[in-house]
Enzyme design. Structure first.
Site, mmCIF file in Angstrom:
data_model
loop_
_atom_site.group_PDB
_atom_site.id
_atom_site.type_symbol
_atom_site.label_atom_id
_atom_site.label_comp_id
_atom_site.label_asym_id
_atom_site.label_seq_id
_atom_site.Cartn_x
_atom_site.Cartn_y
_atom_site.Cartn_z
ATOM 1 N N HIS A 121 33.252 39.862 43.218
ATOM 2 C CA HIS A 121 33.093 38.431 43.491
ATOM 3 C C HIS A 121 34.067 37.908 44.541
ATOM 4 O O HIS A 121 34.296 36.705 44.625
ATOM 5 C CB HIS A 121 33.227 37.636 42.180
ATOM 6 C CG HIS A 121 32.116 37.930 41.210
ATOM 7 N ND1 HIS A 121 32.214 37.752 39.848
ATOM 8 C CD2 HIS A 121 30.858 38.418 41.411
ATOM 9 C CE1 HIS A 121 31.074 38.101 39.268
ATOM 10 N NE2 HIS A 121 30.234 38.506 40.189
ATOM 11 N N CYS A 129 35.491 30.647 57.943
ATOM 12 C CA CYS A 129 34.728 29.444 58.286
ATOM 13 C C CYS A 129 33.265 29.614 57.893
ATOM 14 O O CYS A 129 32.635 30.631 58.221
ATOM 15 C CB CYS A 129 34.834 29.160 59.786
ATOM 16 S SG CYS A 129 33.726 27.834 60.314
ATOM 17 N N ILE A 231 43.887 42.938 25.764
ATOM 18 C CA ILE A 231 43.884 44.122 26.628
ATOM 19 C C ILE A 231 45.292 44.538 27.077
ATOM 20 O O ILE A 231 45.596 45.729 27.150
ATOM 21 C CB ILE A 231 42.925 43.919 27.821
ATOM 22 C CG1 ILE A 231 42.686 45.246 28.532
ATOM 23 C CG2 ILE A 231 43.397 42.824 28.768
ATOM 24 C CD1 ILE A 231 41.480 45.255 29.427
#
Ligand code: CNA
Length: 238
Positions: A121, A129, A231
């Site tokens: 992601h 830009c 975790i």
């Protein structure tokens, strides 16, 4: 040390082809809220749900409101890698772990020293830009005020994959490659709710699928070992 952690530890000790697939839960122990925990972003009062604000159509429609959320909720200063990030970097350094595949956008795996990090992601530590695609320093967009503009007049945006945008093909192909070939696949700190990222774990063909997540996930019954604990605490014991 409980029995599950002993099993996990043995799997890690015996393998030199481990792949990690993770999400926002990896960084909560560093002080970055996830989306779906009780104190996560979904449960905080905001005019729209994070999925809406973090969508491409919302960014195009109301970039000022996007940036208000971005600077207040996505950018958290002074955060540092926790025991999970550090252990993964150590396993890579020892030649045991081949890749970290992450849905996170916070750059903490690299800060911990991991080299082969596939950011499904993107990252809030990069910016470009939206019109001419020129690269800009992320600091300006993360800490400035108002709308960050490029000399061309376009709005500078973070190099993250917004909802409604496709994932990068090369990163996805590489992630599939590592997952398909992995001996041990560790999935950690992810609700496995966000697609297509979550679907990538279906490419795993092995018999050592370990899931470390505080809450139950839709994939729990397919894992060979499920650990519902923090975790960072789990990784500090392997
Ligand atoms: P999510 O849907 O918020 O799920 C997080 C999961 O982690 C939940 O199931 C929690 O139970 C679990 N969890 C929380 N803390 C821990 C912990 N200490 N140990 C183990 N498990 C824990 O997040 P996903 O990553 O699954 O969703 C994907 C979205 C969230 C991605 O698009 C990310 O970009 C996005 N996100 C990223 C960050 C970040 O970069 N740090 C922060 C918030 C959201």
């Amino acid at each position: 040390m409980n029995e599950n952690i002993q099993k996990f530890r043995a799997m890690v000790e015996e393998s030199d082809n481990i792949v990690f697939f993770g999400g926002a839960g990896v960084s909560t122990e560093s002080g970055i809220p996830d989306f779906r925990s009780v104190d996560g972003l979904y449960n905080q009062k905001w005019k729209y749900p994070p999925e809406t604000i973090l969508s491409r159509s919302f960014f195009d429609r109301d970039p000022a409101e996007y940036y208000r959320f971005h600077r207040e909720k996505l950018v958290i200063d002074g955060v540092a890698p926790n025991r999970a990030h550090l252990k993964l970097a150590e396993l890579e350094q020892k030649g045991k772990l081949r890749a970290v595949i992450t849905q996170n956008i916070d750059g903490l795996h690299q800060a911990a020293g991991s080299k082969n990090v596939l950011e499904l992601h993107g990252s809030i530590l990069r910016a470009y830009c939206s019109r001419c695609r020129r690269i800009h320093p992320a600091d300006n967009i993360n800490h400035g005020e108002g709308l960050p503009l490029c000399p061309c007049g376009g709005i500078v945006r973070p190099d993250i994959v917004l909802y409604e945008e496709p994932l990068d093909n090369d990163i996805v192909s590489s992630a599939i490659h590592y997952i398909r070939k992995a001996d041990v696949l560790i999935i950690g700190g992810t609700s496995l709710n966000v697609y297509p990222a979550a679907g990538l774990i279906n490419y795993y063909r092995g018999t050592k699928l370990v899931l470390v997540n505080l809450s139950a996930t839709p994939y729990d019954d397919r894992a060979d070992l499920v650990i519902h604990e923090k975790i960072g605490e789990v990784f500090s014991q392997i």
